[in-house]
Design a protein around this motif. Structure first.
Motif, PDB file in Angstrom:
ATOM      1  N   UNK A   1       6.127  11.556  -0.290  1.00 50.60           N
ATOM      2  CA  UNK A   1       6.032  12.501  -1.398  1.00 50.60           C
ATOM      3  C   UNK A   1       5.810  11.744  -2.705  1.00 50.60           C
ATOM      4  N   UNK A   2       6.561  10.667  -2.914  1.00 55.27           N
ATOM      5  CA  UNK A   2       6.404   9.865  -4.122  1.00 55.27           C
ATOM      6  C   UNK A   2       5.066   9.142  -4.126  1.00 55.27           C
ATOM      7  N   UNK A   3       4.651   8.644  -2.951  1.00 53.42           N
ATOM      8  CA  UNK A   3       3.378   7.919  -2.870  1.00 53.42           C
ATOM      9  C   UNK A   3       2.202   8.853  -3.173  1.00 53.42           C
TER      10      UNK A   3
ATOM     11  N   UNK B   1      -2.185  10.893  -6.621  1.00 54.36           N
ATOM     12  CA  UNK B   1      -2.825  12.010  -7.323  1.00 54.36           C
ATOM     13  C   UNK B   1      -2.936  11.732  -8.820  1.00 54.36           C
ATOM     14  N   UNK B   2      -2.005  10.956  -9.341  1.00 54.46           N
ATOM     15  CA  UNK B   2      -2.060  10.605 -10.761  1.00 54.46           C
ATOM     16  C   UNK B   2      -3.146   9.562 -11.019  1.00 54.46           C
TER      17      UNK B   2
ATOM     18  N   UNK C   1      -8.009   6.533  -5.066  1.00 55.39           N
ATOM     19  CA  UNK C   1      -8.193   6.533  -3.614  1.00 55.39           C
ATOM     20  C   UNK C   1      -8.125   7.932  -3.009  1.00 55.39           C
ATOM     21  N   UNK C   2      -7.954   8.955  -3.831  1.00 54.57           N
ATOM     22  CA  UNK C   2      -7.895  10.332  -3.340  1.00 54.57           C
ATOM     23  C   UNK C   2      -9.306  10.800  -2.986  1.00 54.57           C
ATOM     24  N   UNK C   3      -9.462  11.334  -1.788  1.00 56.06           N
ATOM     25  CA  UNK C   3     -10.756  11.841  -1.326  1.00 56.06           C
ATOM     26  C   UNK C   3     -10.928  13.310  -1.667  1.00 56.06           C
ATOM     27  N   UNK C   4      -9.858  14.075  -1.503  1.00 52.97           N
ATOM     28  CA  UNK C   4      -9.884  15.503  -1.790  1.00 52.97           C
ATOM     29  C   UNK C   4      -8.445  16.015  -1.781  1.00 52.97           C
TER      30      UNK C   4
END
Length: 349
Positions: free
Chosen positions: A202-204, A209-210, A214-217
């Motif tokens: 959850x923390x990761x 997201x911040x 590396x977020x794909x979607x």
């Protein structure tokens, strides 16, 4: 002295879920490729194959007959790696050098669709949702057996990953012990939960997201990302935004969001080299040992082997077998390449 830059210089990254390290050598990705080259053979499969032992109504190798199923179908593997009637026993030498222990379990095969010619990225989200529903049902029913302490749901896609039948399917192996990989994750998850009272994932995910690197979607309930510690060139994870420990805790809306994320990531994969992208994928969730596991956080790993093209693969050899895993392109570069792809499957443009 040049200033250190992770996009140019060798470095190590820690996998906080396992405690293991990966060596990243981004400068090597700039060297010319002079290795193996293979031709692509695009196979066009029929909707129904009378010779396929997973198609509806057909006879399996073990002699059993499949029903004429119209939705996801699950059955006990005719050649199970684990058996539910294995007698207890083992070996324990006095010096501890020779140890073995009997292992019981249940192995099943789950056909994702009655259609022989589809894969997950080509299925509708509503159809994939039925797969997620069946996963949850099987996790519950198999996990209720006293001798089952872990239920591993996974998919091998493509012959390069050892998949012996192209019909869209996955497997469920359950065992009386917790396998190595989820056991390593449990140690790290529990340590973090005991220290901070929160889920490490959850923390990761909140931190990813911040950063957005590396977020794909993301959708309302799930995030797809390339983990900071990725080993395989286009390795990815799907993680629930809400801290849930297993599939049974998902709401109907979350199950549909999981299905949508599963499709979105695999469409990205297929579009990368415009080929049916091979991978091994699997869900990690809480053990079914009857204990409470608030430290666990539901997530799904994807390990694809392709590196530079549809024909150039990543192999774990040499230093990686004797030292530790190594990769050339950074997780951030992989994520950017996947993000830049069309959201429409290449076959349907």
């Amino acid at each position: 002295m040049a200033q250190f830059n992770m996009e140019d210089h060798p470095h190590r990254r820690l996998n906080v879920l396992t405690g293991e390290w990966v060596l990243v050598s981004p400068h090597r990705a700039k060297r010319p490729w002079q290795g193996q080259v293979e031709k692509i053979s695009e196979e066009k499969r029929p909707e129904y194959d009378p010779t396929c032992y997973l198609c509806p109504g057909n006879e399996r190798i073990g002699g059993h007959l499949n029903p004429k199923y119209t939705e996801p179908y699950v059955f006990v593997n005719d050649f199970s790696a684990l058996l539910n009637d294995t007698p207890e026993g083992g070996v324990q030498s006095e010096d501890g050098l020779f140890q073995s222990k009997s292992e019981s379990g249940i192995c099943k095969v789950i056909c994702f669709s009655p259609r022989h010619d589809l894969t997950i990225p080509e299925m509708e989200v509503s159809e994939i949702k039925k797969v997620v529903d069946l996963w949850a049902q099987e996790y519950k029913s198999i996990g209720e057996n006293d001798f089952v302490n872990y239920v591993q749901i996974f998919e091998n896609k493509g012959s390069v990953m050892g998949c012996s039948n192209p019909h869209p399917h996955g497997q469920i192996w359950s065992s009386s012990s917790v396998p190595n990989e989820p056991a390593k994750e449990q140690i790290k998850m529990l340590d973090y939960y005991n220290k901070f009272g929160r889920s490490i994932l959850a923390d990761y995910v909140a931190a990813e997201l911040e950063k957005k690197e590396r977020v794909l979607f993301e959708n309302e309930h799930f995030v797809g990302l390339v983990p900071y510690w990725a080993v395989w060139p286009f390795e990815a994870m799907i993680v629930s935004k809400r801290h849930v420990t297993n599939l049974l805790e998902l709401t109907e809306e979350e199950k549909e969001a999981f299905a949508a994320a599963y499709k979105e990531l695999t469409v990205m994969y297929d579009n990368l080299f415009e080929v049916s992208f091979p991978y091994s994928a699997g869900i990690h969730q809480a053990p079914t040992d009857g204990e409470e596991h608030p430290e666990w956080h539901l997530h799904m790993h994807f390990y694809p082997p392709l590196l530079r093209s549809a024909t150039v693969k990543k192999f774990m050899v040499g230093y990686e077998m004797l030292g530790n895993p190594q990769r050339d392109i950074t997780a951030e570069t992989s994520a950017q390449r996947l993000r830049d792809l069309s959201k429409v499957h290449y076959k349907y443009r």
